[in-house]
Design a protein around this motif. Structure first.
Motif, PDB file in Angstrom:
ATOM      1  N   THR A   1     -24.036  70.142-100.742  1.00 28.48           N
ATOM      2  CA  THR A   1     -23.584  68.902-101.845  1.00 28.48           C
ATOM      3  C   THR A   1     -24.750  67.206-102.176  1.00 28.48           C
ATOM      4  O   THR A   1     -24.050  67.678-103.425  1.00 28.48           O
ATOM      5  CB  THR A   1     -21.810  68.216-101.508  1.00 28.48           C
ATOM      6  N   PHE A   2     -25.617  67.084-101.313  1.00 28.48           N
ATOM      7  CA  PHE A   2     -26.362  66.931-101.771  1.00 28.48           C
ATOM      8  C   PHE A   2     -26.596  67.034-102.682  1.00 28.48           C
ATOM      9  O   PHE A   2     -27.381  66.065-103.206  1.00 28.48           O
ATOM     10  CB  PHE A   2     -26.332  66.266-100.268  1.00 28.48           C
ATOM     11  N   ARG A   3     -27.859  67.978-102.277  1.00 29.18           N
ATOM     12  CA  ARG A   3     -28.712  68.483-103.438  1.00 29.18           C
ATOM     13  C   ARG A   3     -27.478  68.804-104.805  1.00 29.18           C
ATOM     14  O   ARG A   3     -28.611  68.645-105.727  1.00 29.18           O
ATOM     15  CB  ARG A   3     -28.915  69.951-102.811  1.00 29.18           C
ATOM     16  N   ARG A   4     -26.386  68.860-104.962  1.00 26.47           N
ATOM     17  CA  ARG A   4     -25.729  69.020-105.780  1.00 26.47           C
ATOM     18  C   ARG A   4     -25.901  68.046-106.776  1.00 26.47           C
ATOM     19  O   ARG A   4     -25.955  67.997-108.439  1.00 26.47           O
ATOM     20  CB  ARG A   4     -24.703  70.148-106.249  1.00 26.47           C
ATOM     21  N   GLY A   5     -25.410  66.939-106.301  1.00 25.32           N
ATOM     22  CA  GLY A   5     -25.879  65.508-106.611  1.00 25.32           C
ATOM     23  C   GLY A   5     -27.077  64.990-106.692  1.00 25.32           C
ATOM     24  O   GLY A   5     -26.974  64.699-107.737  1.00 25.32           O
ATOM     25  N   SER A   6     -27.913  65.285-106.204  1.00 28.47           N
ATOM     26  CA  SER A   6     -29.568  64.937-106.782  1.00 28.47           C
ATOM     27  C   SER A   6     -29.864  66.205-108.408  1.00 28.47           C
ATOM     28  O   SER A   6     -30.218  64.980-108.794  1.00 28.47           O
ATOM     29  CB  SER A   6     -30.059  65.576-105.456  1.00 28.47           C
TER      30      SER A   6
ATOM     31  N   ARG B   1     -29.510  53.416-112.237  1.00 29.75           N
ATOM     32  CA  ARG B   1     -28.973  51.990-111.913  1.00 29.75           C
ATOM     33  C   ARG B   1     -28.190  53.110-110.662  1.00 29.75           C
ATOM     34  O   ARG B   1     -28.017  54.059-110.876  1.00 29.75           O
ATOM     35  CB  ARG B   1     -27.707  51.572-112.116  1.00 29.75           C
ATOM     36  N   VAL B   2     -28.262  52.531-109.511  1.00 28.21           N
ATOM     37  CA  VAL B   2     -27.568  52.920-108.127  1.00 28.21           C
ATOM     38  C   VAL B   2     -26.356  53.213-108.676  1.00 28.21           C
ATOM     39  O   VAL B   2     -26.063  54.608-107.300  1.00 28.21           O
ATOM     40  CB  VAL B   2     -27.498  51.552-107.265  1.00 28.21           C
ATOM     41  N   GLU B   3     -25.401  52.787-109.161  1.00 30.83           N
ATOM     42  CA  GLU B   3     -24.339  53.037-109.357  1.00 30.83           C
ATOM     43  C   GLU B   3     -24.580  54.930-110.167  1.00 30.83           C
ATOM     44  O   GLU B   3     -23.592  55.650-109.683  1.00 30.83           O
ATOM     45  CB  GLU B   3     -23.125  52.705-110.962  1.00 30.83           C
TER      46      GLU B   3
ATOM     47  N   GLU C   1     -22.140  57.997-107.699  1.00 30.33           N
ATOM     48  CA  GLU C   1     -21.625  58.514-108.634  1.00 30.33           C
ATOM     49  C   GLU C   1     -21.573  59.668-109.186  1.00 30.33           C
ATOM     50  O   GLU C   1     -20.920  60.742-109.230  1.00 30.33           O
ATOM     51  CB  GLU C   1     -21.416  57.043-110.040  1.00 30.33           C
ATOM     52  N   SER C   2     -23.201  59.913-108.886  1.00 32.65           N
ATOM     53  CA  SER C   2     -23.514  61.737-108.805  1.00 32.65           C
ATOM     54  C   SER C   2     -22.339  62.177-107.470  1.00 32.65           C
ATOM     55  O   SER C   2     -22.765  63.330-108.301  1.00 32.65           O
ATOM     56  CB  SER C   2     -25.063  61.543-109.383  1.00 32.65           C
ATOM     57  N   MET C   3     -23.154  61.800-107.359  1.00 30.88           N
ATOM     58  CA  MET C   3     -22.883  62.595-105.511  1.00 30.88           C
ATOM     59  C   MET C   3     -21.477  62.020-105.371  1.00 30.88           C
ATOM     60  O   MET C   3     -20.526  63.175-104.667  1.00 30.88           O
ATOM     61  CB  MET C   3     -23.880  61.413-104.891  1.00 30.88           C
ATOM     62  N   ALA C   4     -20.859  60.698-105.697  1.00 35.41           N
ATOM     63  CA  ALA C   4     -19.068  61.635-106.136  1.00 35.41           C
ATOM     64  C   ALA C   4     -18.475  62.758-105.968  1.00 35.41           C
ATOM     65  O   ALA C   4     -17.642  63.187-106.311  1.00 35.41           O
ATOM     66  CB  ALA C   4     -18.596  60.249-106.735  1.00 35.41           C
ATOM     67  N   GLU C   5     -19.083  62.541-107.842  1.00 35.77           N
ATOM     68  CA  GLU C   5     -18.951  63.594-108.663  1.00 35.77           C
ATOM     69  C   GLU C   5     -19.048  65.378-108.345  1.00 35.77           C
ATOM     70  O   GLU C   5     -17.459  66.056-108.358  1.00 35.77           O
ATOM     71  CB  GLU C   5     -19.466  63.744-110.025  1.00 35.77           C
ATOM     72  N   VAL C   6     -19.845  65.350-107.529  1.00 36.31           N
ATOM     73  CA  VAL C   6     -20.015  66.640-107.376  1.00 36.31           C
ATOM     74  C   VAL C   6     -19.141  67.125-105.658  1.00 36.31           C
ATOM     75  O   VAL C   6     -19.063  68.163-105.229  1.00 36.31           O
ATOM     76  CB  VAL C   6     -21.332  66.526-106.948  1.00 36.31           C
ATOM     77  N   SER C   7     -19.463  65.312-104.714  1.00 38.37           N
ATOM     78  CA  SER C   7     -18.328  66.007-103.844  1.00 38.37           C
ATOM     79  C   SER C   7     -16.563  65.641-103.465  1.00 38.37           C
ATOM     80  O   SER C   7     -16.152  66.188-103.204  1.00 38.37           O
ATOM     81  CB  SER C   7     -19.008  65.105-102.970  1.00 38.37           C
ATOM     82  N   GLY C   8     -16.237  64.513-104.887  1.00 36.87           N
ATOM     83  CA  GLY C   8     -14.306  64.886-104.929  1.00 36.87           C
ATOM     84  C   GLY C   8     -14.568  63.297-103.849  1.00 36.87           C
ATOM     85  O   GLY C   8     -13.364  63.231-103.614  1.00 36.87           O
TER      86      GLY C   8
ATOM     87  N   THR D   1     -16.308  54.429-103.631  1.00 34.95           N
ATOM     88  CA  THR D   1     -15.880  52.635-104.124  1.00 34.95           C
ATOM     89  C   THR D   1     -16.698  52.000-102.543  1.00 34.95           C
ATOM     90  O   THR D   1     -17.612  50.849-102.565  1.00 34.95           O
ATOM     91  CB  THR D   1     -15.009  52.379-104.175  1.00 34.95           C
ATOM     92  N   GLN D   2     -15.815  51.937-101.569  1.00 34.14           N
ATOM     93  CA  GLN D   2     -16.013  51.320-100.837  1.00 34.14           C
ATOM     94  C   GLN D   2     -18.727  51.312-100.133  1.00 34.14           C
ATOM     95  O   GLN D   2     -18.804  50.488 -99.469  1.00 34.14           O
ATOM     96  CB  GLN D   2     -15.709  51.498 -99.086  1.00 34.14           C
ATOM     97  N   PHE D   3     -18.861  52.991-100.070  1.00 33.74           N
ATOM     98  CA  PHE D   3     -19.430  52.957 -99.972  1.00 33.74           C
ATOM     99  C   PHE D   3     -20.765  52.087-100.665  1.00 33.74           C
ATOM    100  O   PHE D   3     -21.622  51.934 -99.916  1.00 33.74           O
ATOM    101  CB  PHE D   3     -19.774  54.802 -99.902  1.00 33.74           C
ATOM    102  N   MET D   4     -20.586  51.462-102.031  1.00 36.26           N
ATOM    103  CA  MET D   4     -21.935  51.440-102.185  1.00 36.26           C
ATOM    104  C   MET D   4     -21.602  49.660-102.235  1.00 36.26           C
ATOM    105  O   MET D   4     -23.124  48.840-102.457  1.00 36.26           O
ATOM    106  CB  MET D   4     -20.906  50.828-104.453  1.00 36.26           C
ATOM    107  N   ARG D   5     -20.639  49.226-100.869  1.00 32.57           N
ATOM    108  CA  ARG D   5     -20.521  47.895-100.097  1.00 32.57           C
ATOM    109  C   ARG D   5     -22.209  47.966 -99.424  1.00 32.57           C
ATOM    110  O   ARG D   5     -22.989  46.841 -98.762  1.00 32.57           O
ATOM    111  CB  ARG D   5     -19.567  47.526 -99.044  1.00 32.57           C
ATOM    112  N   TRP D   6     -22.740  49.102 -98.733  1.00 32.58           N
ATOM    113  CA  TRP D   6     -23.951  49.596 -98.620  1.00 32.58           C
ATOM    114  C   TRP D   6     -25.150  48.797 -99.118  1.00 32.58           C
ATOM    115  O   TRP D   6     -26.210  48.001 -98.748  1.00 32.58           O
ATOM    116  CB  TRP D   6     -24.757  50.691 -98.508  1.00 32.58           C
TER     117      TRP D   6
END
Length: 876
Positions: free
Chosen positions: A402-407, A420-422, A426-433, A437-442
């Protein structure tokens, strides 16, 4: 001098005018280079009409300026130290400028400068403004055509980005070359090299069948040191195609080695400029560690072609977007081609000492900072290493496929853009479902999270309850922290040391799973557990956190022997050694006799006597925790007690297990021709770790082994290891002649002399500071060369803790003297080298005062933005 002002992420605006095409002409002369620039410009659609044109420029002498062929009068523009402003411009226009610059006196090594008689550039992050007036920002992307003109006898090779399209002769012994880069890029990726160079050449056939020419350009005497880097480049190109589906996009890929360079290397499109220390490698002169470093850096800069060049950063606050992702990519590459557990151990060791210290110090900042005074100060371990850990966490949360699909989605959607970082997350969120949002706090919160875990087994319900709390400590400017989304990879071991199947809420997760920790505190219940297990937490170091679990020393020894995760086996050994060394530190502080806990002896004896197929991991497990890592665990750092405890532990293990270490040493001896491959590196690593313990006993037999290893001159790895041990021993009759002979033999090789400097200033003897001052006068040392500064001053201040932190403060004074001098010559290196002076808050009161005095002395100087920002934060 005006106080430098901060720049804030919240104030970002797109440029008023952008550049579609850049045409440059360089007429190279060391002290009077003429740069003509033709910029095809247009108003940005998001900015209102009628605004003035503002261009960045630094140390430029303007000779000519015109718009659409019409020369401007002085009243139509204004110039300051940092900027050229044209008061009125049309919606679309062509700007022509000509400036004069002085590359030979450019000691900052930014923009265009001269290194060893060769012209070269370094434009990241904001060096292009030292070349010509330009909107020097990462979101202005243009195609480039570059013409380079120079004296043919002095500068026979003329290189720039892209593909060569024309060459020719000119009057008066001059010649020219024209280069075209068809891919839009920001100015920070511009590169130019001119000099007397030779090349090795090879080809690579891409997965689509195109043939790419590969060239590595160096000074003639270094040609024999380029073969390994060429092999590493081809290996990286193949790996990126297979792992990420990324193919190189030009007909030519070039690397140039430069002696004077602030960074390790630079990913300029098609023309990577490398610090010579990051590309030149040969068995006679290069250690195994440097071979692997060269391989990793070559891969890193090549991987930037997509994660940095094809998709670049919208602004410099997004620096981790390209660096964090690319570091993760090069770490994964190195793990795949070498030892994966050892690579992970090395990366985490760096993170837990240097980066965690950065997170806990006065210059702590988020992975995406919200403001800066000098962006060069943010090329930090937080951006690179912690940034890579965030990408690794995403991979852990999504799984590789899934990470590869997001890349793929990220590269396809933002190809040719400044992102941007977002956009990446967001590409990773889109392919994984997944909701990330909380992860962005990192990216937004500074500091190292602390996980406090505990476990409870219920024999009646056959349940094991794992409780995990998270908390991130306050950092400068961020007193309150929100809970993060933390992936905790883990397993449970039974009494036989085997992984048990994990059941949560009736679901079978196998023997290894990733827990999603999102709240301040959560309890995870494992069902169908037959007996109290031993948890293996944070496997593979699945998140950049500090973890506390009430392991007994017996638990740690158990995990060290049985954990199926290679990293956690090593980590259990480090925790066991740390726990025992802390007892020794306490005894030293109380004036009591030190005694080594037999459980550490037993653990090491087990490692030395149990057959293993992974000697590389064995070597890592036999190394005691570093003094820097131990210091990171203490609220108040006791420099002297740590040094005494580590020395006692090393010597005790060495004496008690002498025969076992001798067997390990002898069993890994080999006369086979040197090769920097994983198997040979593992054997040499195990052998030289064993030798370090043997020499610690100061037995004649051990010293003779070290002397013979130096005399054999089989390879630099073995020579350097044995020579360092002799030089650091109390046997000056052996160490001094060996060090002298090494220096005489390699006086002609600048990179080997850097090793010579480093091994001398890491000596534990009390006279090392005086030796350092003597070496600063050596003909092979130059304070203008960043490699020399790092080898001599940087190594001493970061690796010789007991002598840098001398109670008379002379170590601090020497560093302050160097920072003050470098501030005038090369502010970037001055800001990098000052770091040890800023880490005083957890030292004893006397040392704190001495360090602050030196920082105050530096603050009284006229400071560059680079040094000013760090000193102000340190003294706040």
């Amino acid at each position: 001098m005006a106080e430098p002002q901060a720049i804030y992420l919240k104030d970002y605006q797109p440029p008023a005018y952008t550049v579609e095409k850049t045409e440059l002409k360089f007429n190279l002369e060391p002290h009077a280079t003429r740069v003509s620039a033709r910029l095809h410009m247009v108003r940005h659609p998001e900015r209102k009409a009628g605004q003035a044109l503002e261009l960045d420029g630094h140390h430029l002498v303007l000779q000519r300026i015109a718009i659409d062929g019409q020369e401007l009068t002085p009243g139509e523009y204004s110039i300051s130290d940092e900027r050229l402003v044209v008061h009125q411009v049309p919606e679309r226009f062509v700007l022509d400028t000509e400036v004069e610059i002085d590359p030979a006196n450019n000691t900052a090594l930014e923009g265009l400068y001269v290194s060893s008689g060769m012209f070269c550039t370094q434009c990241e992050p904001q060096g292009f403004r030292r070349i010509t007036y330009y909107p020097d920002r990462s979101d202005v992307m243009a195609t480039f055509v570059t013409t380079v003109i120079a004296d043919k006898a002095q500068y026979p090779v003329l290189l720039s980005n892209g593909n060569p399209i024309e060459r020719g002769e000119l009057p008066n012994g001059r010649h020219f070359a024209v280069w075209e880069d068809p891919h839009p890029k920001p100015s920070y990726l511009f590169a130019l090299v001119a000099g007397e160079l030779e090349k090795i050449e090879d080809t690579f056939t891409t997965m689509s069948g195109r043939e790419v020419t590969l060239q590595i350009w160096v000074e003639q005497e270094n040609l024999h040191k380029t073969v390994f880097s060429m092999q590493a480049l081809k290996k990286a190109m193949k790996w990126d195609e297979e792992k990420y589906g990324r193919e190189y996009d030009l007909d030519l890929f070039m690397i140039v080695a430069v002696n004077d360079f602030n960074m390790g290397a630079m990913e300029n499109k098609g023309l990577n400029i490398f610090n010579s220390a990051a590309v030149l490698a040969n068995p006679e002169t290069t250690t195994d560690a440097t071979f692997q470093r060269v391989e990793g850096i070559v891969a890193h800069e090549y991987f930037h072609n997509w994660s940095g060049n094809r998709v670049t950063c919208r602004d410099w606050f997004q620096l981790a977007l390209k660096e964090g992702f690319t570091v993760f990519r090069d770490q994964t590459f190195s793990a795949d081609v070498n030892s994966a557990p050892v690579k992970r151990i090395e990366d985490v060791a760096l993170l837990r000492t240097a980066q965690f210290a950065e997170d806990a110090g006065p210059t702590a900042h988020p992975v995406r900072p919200d403001h800066f005074i000098e962006i060069s100060n943010f090329y930090t371990l937080t951006i690179y290493e912690k940034g890579a850990e965030i990408v690794r966490m995403l991979c852990n949360l999504l799984g590789w496929e899934t990470f590869r699909r997001g890349s793929d989605l990220y590269f396809e959607r933002f190809d040719g853009q400044a992102a941007r970082v977002e956009d990446f997350v967001e590409s990773m969120a889109e392919v994984s479902g997944l909701d990330l949002t909380q992860f962005m706090r990192w990216y937004a919160q500074a500091g190292t999270p602390q996980l406090d875990a505990s476990g409870e087994y219920d024999s009646e319900t056959r349940e094991y309850r794992l409780r995990i709390r998270q908390q991130t400590p306050p950092t400068p400017g961020q007193q309150t922290k929100l809970p993060l989304h933390i992936p905790v990879r883990m397993g449970l071991l039974n009494a036989d040391g085997r992984d048990i199947t994990l059941h949560i809420n009736g679901e079978n997760f196998g023997t290894d799973t990733v827990l999603h920790l999102r709240e301040d505190e959560e309890i995870f219940v494992f069902e169908n557990v037959d007996a109290a297990p031993v948890p293996s937490l944070l496997r593979g170091f699945s998140a950049p956190v500090r973890l506390d679990f009430p392991y007994t020393r017996e638990h740690l020894a158990f995990l060290m022997k049985h954990d199926s995760d290679g990293f956690n086996r090593w980590d259990a050994g480090q925790r066991l050694a740390l726990d025992i060394i802390e007892d020794l530190i306490s005894a030293h502080q109380q004036g009591e006799a030190m005694t080594l806990d037999a459980r550490l002896l037993d653990a090491y004896r087990y490692l030395l006597t149990t057959p293993t197929d992974d000697k590389a991991v064995l070597a890592e497990m036999l190394r005691l925790p570093s003094e820097a890592y131990i210091a990171e665990q203490q609220e108040t750092v006791d420099i002297d007690a740590i040094a005494a405890a580590c020395k006692f532990a090393l010597k005790t293990l060495a004496h008690e297990l002498y025969d076992e270490f001798l067997t390990l040493y002898r069993s890994n001896q080999s006369d086979a021709p040197y090769a920097p491959d994983a198997e040979q590196i593992a054997c040499r690593s195990a052998k030289n770790v064993a030798l370090s313990y043997l020499v610690a006993t100061e037995r004649e037999e051990a010293l003779e082994l070290a002397q013979r290893q130096v005399d054999a001159q089989h390879n630099m790895t073995d020579v350097r290891a044995a020579l360092t041990l002799l030089a650091h021993s109390d046997r000056a009759d052996l160490g001094d002649p060996a060090v002298r002979a090494f220096g005489e033999r390699w006086a002609h090789d600048s990179l080997v002399m850097d090793q010579w400097f480093s091994l001398q200033v890491t000596r534990p003897q009390k006279d090392v500071l005086e030796r350092l001052k003597f070496l600063m006068e050596h003909e092979a040392f130059s304070i203008k060369n960043p490699n020399k500064v790092r080898a001599l001053i940087g190594t001493f201040t970061s690796q010789n803790r007991i002598n840098f932190h001398r109670l008379d403060g002379e170590g601090y004074k020497l560093l302050a003297d160097v920072v003050i001098e470098l501030n005038r010559l090369n502010p970037d290196i001055a800001a990098r080298i000052i770091t040890p002076l800023t880490r005083y808050h957890r030292l004893d009161g006397a040392r704190q005062q001495l360090m602050r005095e030196q920082l105050e002395r530096i603050r009284r100087e006229p400071l560059s933005r680079n040094v000013y920002e760090i000193v102000e934060k340190a003294l706040a």
